[in-house]
Write an enzyme that holds these catalytic residues in place. Structure first.
Site, short mmCIF file in Angstrom:
data_model
loop_
_atom_site.label_atom_id
_atom_site.label_comp_id
_atom_site.label_asym_id
_atom_site.label_seq_id
_atom_site.Cartn_x
_atom_site.Cartn_y
_atom_site.Cartn_z
N ASP A 209 0.86 -1.19 0.00
CA ASP A 209 0.00 0.00 0.00
C ASP A 209 0.89 1.24 0.00
OD1 ASP A 209 0.53 0.97 2.90
OD2 ASP A 209 0.12 -1.17 3.08
N ASP A 211 1.24 3.58 2.44
CA ASP A 211 1.19 4.16 3.79
C ASP A 211 -0.06 5.05 3.84
OD1 ASP A 211 2.48 4.19 6.34
OD2 ASP A 211 3.13 6.23 5.98
#
Ligand SMILES: [Zn+2]
Length: 286
Positions: A209, A211
């Site tokens: 992802d 963050d």
């Protein structure tokens, strides 16, 4: 010549290695306590493999509670010369997409109070850590990743945070201003201890992802993150299988002699108990 042995420390999603032959479970007690779990030993592509799920089977141990010293000492006691860490990380750069593989070559430490040296009881050691991962193993992992079709970033700075919470948005923006590439919670103590134990260490990190800094990517579903994690674990396994066939017969990197000039304490002043506890690591220098 001693047998070549490769350790694998599996992170989120990687709790076992399929395809191992001659599988055995080995329980080890170390002078630094108990490792995360029993070690699984076996053979893969003819190479002896020692596997440890970093957080224990069933993912029971959070990053701050991991006994990194016991995990690395256990590997050393089992004769491991190379450790491949596998980790899920957050991406801090637009061009590192979820699902990409990163082989970090630098670290920044934002952990607090983790036991990350073997040398504390009456013995002082200052190892060189300017290049914190094994350059030879990193190169092999990057090549293997390319060969199995991963998008590979062969270098990158890994910011290690304490966790278990992820960063705040303000922290994430600050870290990005430092130029870091990925963010995680576990790899730096492993790299430090492996270097002290003269084990070659490198990590296969997978971005799952962005963050929390990336506004547009903010609404990625948990389902999507889990799909990326599952795919990354499959890629990690095929990368490891390909990489171990490329390992050299004999190590000639900085790691194998990291302690040669690093032990500062006069040998006759090192306490007997410390000598005994650290025998697997410093025995050859005493
Ligand atoms: Zn090395």
């Amino acid at each position: 010549m001693s047998e070549r042995i490769v350790g694998v420390i599996g992170g989120s999603g990687l709790y076992e290695m399929e395809g191992l032959e001659e599988v055995e479970e080995v329980s080890i007690k170390t002078p630094f306590g108990d490792p995360s779990d029993v070690f699984i030993t076996g053979r893969l592509e003819g190479m002896k493999i020692i596997f440890l799920p970093r957080h224990g089977k069933g993912h029971r141990i959070q990053p701050s509670s991991l006994n990194f010293r016991a995990n690395i000492m256990g590997m050393k006691m089992l004769g491991v010369q190379w450790i491949i860490g596998v980790s899920a990380v957050g991406s801090m750069k637009e061009n590192i997409h979820p699902g990409d593989m990163i082989i970090p070559d630098q670290f920044i430490d934002r952990t607090v109070g983790r036991a990350s040296t073997f040398f504390s009881e009456g013995i002082v050691c200052h190892i060189s850590f300017a290049d914190p991962v094994c350059p030879a193993l990193s190169q092999i992992l990057a090549q293997a990743g390319e060969e199995v079709g991963a998008t590979v970033h062969p270098k990158g700075t890994y910011l290690c945070i304490e966790g278990p919470q992820f960063s705040t948005r303000a922290e994430s923006r600050l870290y990005r201003s430092w130029g870091v590439d990925i963010i995680g919670m576990t790899n730096l103590p492993e790299a430090r201890l492996a270097r002290e134990a003269e084990i070659c260490y490198a990590t296969i990190a997978f971005a799952t992802d962005y963050d929390c800094w990336h506004q547009e990517a903010g609404d990625v579903s948990i389902g999507e993150v889990l799909r990326i994690l599952a795919q990354s674990v499959r890629t990690a396994k095929s990368t490891i299988r390909t990489a171990i066939k490329k390992l050299p017969e004999k190590r000639d990197c900085i790691c194998s002699e990291a302690l040669k000039h690093a032990l500062i304490t006069s040998k006759k002043l090192i306490p007997e108990k410390t000598k005994k506890d650290l025998e697997p690591i410093i025995g050859k220098y005493l």
